[in-house]
Design an enzyme around this catalytic site. Structure first.
Site, mmCIF file in Angstrom:
data_model
loop_
_atom_site.group_PDB
_atom_site.id
_atom_site.type_symbol
_atom_site.label_atom_id
_atom_site.label_comp_id
_atom_site.label_asym_id
_atom_site.label_seq_id
_atom_site.Cartn_x
_atom_site.Cartn_y
_atom_site.Cartn_z
ATOM 1 N N GLY A 47 -8.757 -3.062 4.880
ATOM 2 C CA GLY A 47 -9.336 -4.229 5.625
ATOM 3 C C GLY A 47 -8.234 -5.175 6.234
ATOM 4 N N ARG A 103 0.875 4.766 -2.031
ATOM 5 C CA ARG A 103 1.190 3.124 -2.075
ATOM 6 C C ARG A 103 2.310 2.976 -2.816
ATOM 7 N NH1 ARG A 103 -5.545 2.374 -2.894
ATOM 8 N NH2 ARG A 103 -4.929 1.925 0.007
ATOM 9 N N GLY A 116 -9.722 1.346 8.091
ATOM 10 C CA GLY A 116 -10.589 2.935 8.224
ATOM 11 C C GLY A 116 -10.201 4.486 8.199
#
Ligand code: AMP
Length: 396
Positions: free
Chosen positions: A376, A35, A353
């Site tokens: 999500g 990230r 997911g």
């Protein structure tokens, strides 16, 4: 859609919402810096323009101020990745943060302490968002992972930057990738939906039927569709209260000219266990005491053909219980097929997911066109929702 490329950041302070919610080990070392790496293009572009970066993020789910969730732990990693000095302040608003932001020089980075140390962040408090907004000249949202949340830093803060707000490179790429599947993708468009349950994917299936030419349904969802059509599923996972829904989906698909492909055979096991006895059986005739845990060889051949003739491919959800080695083959083979189609020029997006975990585990990351960074947020996008963090940038 305004992105960082529409601004020149010379002498400007960019207030950037990043997603630095990275995993830490017991000694607070970052164990996966994906990230942080993902935010690099945005940060580097702004620094190279001659601007400075004020980074705001959350880390975990703290209850008030808790040192274990301090972003201080990741400062060295951010320095390494960006190849630049990183200043840190121990609160994201208030005197210390304001002074540090004011004193920031072009080419410098300031990392603010965990936004969620203030409960106002998740509530989406306007006053808190206003305090954050005072730190920068231009607001950049580069956090897809939290774009489905109307939090202060992801959504509310944008209103204080009329005409001075934009998407970072990562978020822009996420939006473009989803649009390629949902709006602008070259036909035939294929969606592969796997995973455990129909109930968790129903809104996605219904939304996607308007966008795709082919739909492969795999994983545990298979058996609800099979039973609904009169098959026997043994001990396979099956949602008996969704049988009518499954039939309705098949009917809708027919009306909308979407070709649905279900597995024709499965690897059945006599227990939910990697070491269980297995046999390949017809998907409509699974014996009592046996459960389908992976797609069988005929299904994989069939799916390979469908994948290879598709020009745009979305993959969400594994084809089997890939966490167990003996039931991972279907997911791996599907990954191989999608990799081959991508090599031949198809656009492939993996998101939401467990399919992302599978793609990383089996080394397909560089063999597909794009792997989404938001679980999500991706699922809500596929359901057809406009994410609040994205809407806030698009609004005037
Ligand atoms: P989801 O989060 O809905 O994408 O579901 C992912 C989970 O579905 C993974 O943990 C898989 O192990 C599980 N799964 C896939 N195929 C099956 C199956 N045939 N039976 C039970 N679980 C499955």
């Amino acid at each position: 859609m305004k992105t960082i490329n529409d601004f020149n950041f010379k002498d400007k302070k960019a207030l950037i919402r990043v997603d630095f919610n990275v995993p830490l080990d017991d000694n607070f070392n970052v164990t996966d810096d994906t990230r942080i790496q993902a935010a690099k293009p945005t940060i580097i572009k702004i620094l190279e323009d001659g601007g400075s970066c004020i980074l705001m993020s959350h880390l975990g789910r703290p209850k008030g101020v808790q040192d274990e969730f301090s972003l201080r732990h990741i400062v060295d990693k951010v320095k390494d990745v960006m190849g630049a000095e990183v200043n840190f302040v121990s609160d994201c608003i208030g005197k210390e943060a304001t002074e540090a932001a004011e004193n920031l020089k072009p080419g410098e980075i300031l990392l603010l302490e965990n936004l969620r140390f203030h409960k106002e962040e998740e509530v989406g408090d306007t006053e808190f968002a206003k305090e954050l907004s005072k730190l920068g000249d231009i607001y950049v949202n580069d956090a897809f992972g939290t774009a489905h949340r109307a939090h202060a830093s992801t959504t509310i803060v944008a209103q204080f930057f009329p005409d001075k707000k934009c998407f970072g490179a990562l978020l822009a790429q996420e939006i473009e990738s989803i649009d390629k599947v949902m709006k602008t993708g070259e036909k035939p468009v294929l969606a592969v939906l796997g995973g455990a349950k129909v109930s968790s994917k129903i809104t996605i299936i219904e939304n996607i039927l308007d966008k795709v030419d082919h739909l492969i349904i795999g994983g545990g969802m298979t058996f609800t569709f099979v039973k609904a059509q009169g098959g026997t599923v043994g001990d396979s996972i099956c949602e008996d209260d969704k049988l009518d829904l499954a039939l309705d989906i098949l009917k809708q698909a027919k009306e909308k000219n979407v070709q649905v492909h279900l597995p024709v055979d499965v690897v059945a096991a006599d227990a939910f266990d990697n070491n269980a006895n297995t046999q390949i059986v017809d998907v409509y005739h699974i014996p009592d005491g046996w459960q389908g845990l992976d797609a069988g060889p005929k299904s994989l051949k069939l799916f390979h053909g469908v994948v290879l003739k598709s020009k745009t491919i979305l993959w969400n959800g594994p084809l089997g219980v890939f966490e167990m080695e003996n039931f991972a083959k279907g997911t791996i083979e599907l990954g191989n097929s999608i990799a081959e189609a991508t090599k031949n020029g198809a656009f492939s997006l993996v998101g939401g997911g467990d399919s992302v975990a599978a793609v990383k585990q089996f080394g397909f990351e560089d063999k597909v066109s794009y792997v989404s960074t938001g679980g999500g947020a991706m699922l809500e996008s596929l359901e057809g929702q406009v994410l609040p963090g994205i809407a806030a940038i698009l609004e005037k």
